[in-house]
Scaffold this active site. Structure first.
Site, PDB file in Angstrom:
ATOM      1  N   THR A  86      -7.319   1.885 -11.667  1.00 39.44           N
ATOM      2  CA  THR A  86      -7.683   0.799 -11.277  1.00 39.44           C
ATOM      3  C   THR A  86      -8.806   1.515  -9.905  1.00 39.44           C
ATOM      4  O   THR A  86      -8.932   2.918 -10.091  1.00 39.44           O
ATOM      5  CB  THR A  86      -6.274   1.107  -9.995  1.00 39.44           C
ATOM      6  OG1 THR A  86      -5.940   1.796 -10.278  1.00 39.44           O
ATOM      7  CG2 THR A  86      -5.229   0.598 -11.430  1.00 39.44           C
ATOM      8  N   CYS A 128      -4.465  10.512 -10.590  1.00 39.55           N
ATOM      9  CA  CYS A 128      -5.139   9.147  -9.936  1.00 39.55           C
ATOM     10  C   CYS A 128      -4.905   8.089  -9.264  1.00 39.55           C
ATOM     11  O   CYS A 128      -3.928   8.284  -8.712  1.00 39.55           O
ATOM     12  CB  CYS A 128      -5.533   8.497 -11.374  1.00 39.55           C
ATOM     13  SG  CYS A 128      -4.064   7.650 -12.275  1.00 39.55           S
ATOM     14  N   HIS A 129      -6.238   7.173  -9.330  1.00 36.18           N
ATOM     15  CA  HIS A 129      -5.691   5.971  -8.180  1.00 36.18           C
ATOM     16  C   HIS A 129      -4.012   5.616  -8.397  1.00 36.18           C
ATOM     17  O   HIS A 129      -3.575   5.376  -7.716  1.00 36.18           O
ATOM     18  CB  HIS A 129      -6.919   5.577  -8.405  1.00 36.18           C
ATOM     19  CG  HIS A 129      -6.882   4.483  -7.525  1.00 36.18           C
ATOM     20  ND1 HIS A 129      -5.996   2.924  -6.759  1.00 36.18           N
ATOM     21  CD2 HIS A 129      -7.091   4.387  -5.350  1.00 36.18           C
ATOM     22  CE1 HIS A 129      -6.473   1.983  -6.228  1.00 36.18           C
ATOM     23  NE2 HIS A 129      -6.815   3.119  -5.084  1.00 36.18           N
ATOM     24  N   ALA A 130      -4.089   5.285  -9.574  1.00 38.11           N
ATOM     25  CA  ALA A 130      -3.327   4.439 -10.244  1.00 38.11           C
ATOM     26  C   ALA A 130      -1.544   4.981  -9.232  1.00 38.11           C
ATOM     27  O   ALA A 130      -1.157   4.512  -8.965  1.00 38.11           O
ATOM     28  CB  ALA A 130      -3.276   3.997 -11.449  1.00 38.11           C
ATOM     29  N   VAL A 159      -1.327   5.475  -5.532  1.00 37.11           N
ATOM     30  CA  VAL A 159      -1.208   4.382  -4.734  1.00 37.11           C
ATOM     31  C   VAL A 159       0.544   4.025  -4.949  1.00 37.11           C
ATOM     32  O   VAL A 159       1.337   3.095  -4.615  1.00 37.11           O
ATOM     33  CB  VAL A 159      -1.567   3.006  -5.250  1.00 37.11           C
ATOM     34  CG1 VAL A 159      -1.322   1.465  -4.060  1.00 37.11           C
ATOM     35  CG2 VAL A 159      -3.546   3.583  -4.444  1.00 37.11           C
TER      36      VAL A 159
END
Lengths: 320, 106
Positions: free
Chosen positions: B41, B64-66, B69
């Protein structure tokens, strides 16, 4: 390209698809340029200074180099947030004003002027990605330090460390909250007006660092389907407030089980929370020039008779 | 039962219908409450994460981004599975455990 491969091995989320020719020839060299400038104006300077100080004290070059390296990282962890807020963001804001000014002029520019404008916006975009991206050292660095120290600082923690780091407002929550509010506007006309304003501010978000990829605001069908879906779900702010409440409860339990003085733990926690919250703010800023840069490139392609879906398969030298 | 292993990204366990989306252009078919299965993502995906029941990615580590968030939205995430988007098909009923980093496919 080997620098790119090193970066990809550390963070395989970015550059995950084959890079377009235009990205490779226009912005990648600028990304490398700005990346090297940061290293030689900041990282290596701090490393050299700290290594020199340690060498003067102990007269051992090997130890001085290693200790200097760790002191430089520590310095960056302590100073990057202030550097971001007081130097990088103000300069980025000025740069973005220049990008917006050029985005209003480019359709009336000659081909040569347009080429210069594209190069200038690509340079400002590369500056944003590298300088704002660099601040990620503080965001990830503090979280890694806190994650490693957490089991040493707290006796038998019941919940993972990151429950203490969530529930804050950041640009990601802010953007999603505003979109959720727009989904609730009943009048179609008012909703459309609000959505246009929203996309001007939050619509440049990209999928990856490649100019060939559509930005969020160019995905009309996706945005429309999101608006429909968002009218049936809880607001992002309600998630954020719920997590904030759980964070406060969790912290109260932890304070009863600390292995270190409370003041030390709270100092570490506060610094970590501040820096981790930077992470989601960063992403909003470094994509801001993206949409405008793409539109200028598409305009250049139009003038040369190249369709918008093919222009990014050309190299920059072919387009100039 | 097939078990996919990845990294725990955000804690929690959920069972639901998977939706495999590898490009943002495909995201218009995503329904609220589905489990998002993707390669990785990025900032453009965060509104999708908001309406998901859980997130599974091929790439990325626990920061990581996923993962980040998903934590902000309090939903489970299993990241770095390497093969989820190829093995899982849209419509499959799957169970994911973000605390252990495992995905169970019947």
């Amino acid at each position: 390209m080997s620098l790119l491969n090193i970066f990809k091995s550390l963070n395989d989320e970015w550059f995950r698809n084959p890079m377009s020719r235009l990205e490779k020839s226009l912005r990648l060299p600028l990304l490398i340029k700005h990346g090297l400038l940061i290293l030689f104006s900041r990282s290596f300077v701090f490393w050299a200074v700290f290594a020199a100080i340690v060498y003067l004290l102990i007269h051992n070059l090997t130890i001085a180099i290693f200790v200097g390296f760790f002191l430089a990282i520590l310095w960056e962890l302590l100073s990057l947030r202030a550097h971001f807020l007081h130097h990088i963001l103000p300069r980025h804001s000025d740069n973005q004003n220049e990008v917006i000014k050029l985005s209003k002029q480019y359709k009336n520019q000659s081909d040569i002027e347009l080429v210069h404008s594209i190069w200038r916006v690509a340079d400002l975009s590369a500056w944003a990605i590298t300088n704002i991206g660099y601040v990620g050292i503080a965001a990830w660095g503090w979280e890694i330090v806190f994650r490693l120290l957490y089991p040493l600082l707290v006796r038998q923690p019941k919940l993972p460390y990151y429950f203490l780091l969530v529930g804050f407002v950041n640009k990601t929550i802010e953007a999603d909250q505003k979109l959720w509010e727009i989904a609730r506007i009943k009048s179609d006309k008012n909703q459309k007006t609000a959505l246009i304003k929203y996309l001007e501010i939050y619509g440049s978000r990209g999928d990856d660092i490649d100019l060939s990829l559509y930005t969020f605001r160019e995905q009309a069908e996706f945005v429309e389907s999101l608006i429909q879906s968002l009218s049936h779900v809880a607001s992002p702010r309600s998630h954020q407030q719920q997590l904030a409440g759980e964070r406060v409860k969790h912290l109260k339990q932890i304070e009863l089980n600390l292995r270190v003085p409370r003041s030390l733990f709270m100092w570490l926690l506060f610094r970590t929370q501040q820096n981790v919250n930077l992470r989601e703010d960063r992403r909003h800023y470094y994509f801001q020039p993206e949409y405008f840069l793409r539109q200028m490139i598409i305009e250049l392609g139009r003038r040369k008779g190249i369709p918008s879906d093919q222009i990014f398969t050309h190299s920059w030298s072919e387009l100039q | 039962m097939t078990i996919l292993k990845g990294y725990p990204g955000s804690s929690g366990r959920v069972t639901g219908s998977a939706r495999v989306i590898t490009k943002l252009e495909e995201a218009k078919t995503f329904q609220p409450g589905e489990i998002l299965v993707t390669i990785a993502t990025s900032p453009a995906w965060t509104p999708l994460i908001h309406i998901s029941a859980g997130v599974i990615t091929d790439k990325g580590g626990s920061l990581c981004h996923a993962a980040i968030v998903s934590r902000e939205y309090g939903i489970p995430a299993v990241v770095g599975t390497r093969t989820a988007s190829a093995v899982i098909k849209t419509g499959m009923e799957i169970t994911m455990d973000g605390t252990t980093g495992e995905v169970y496919i019947e």
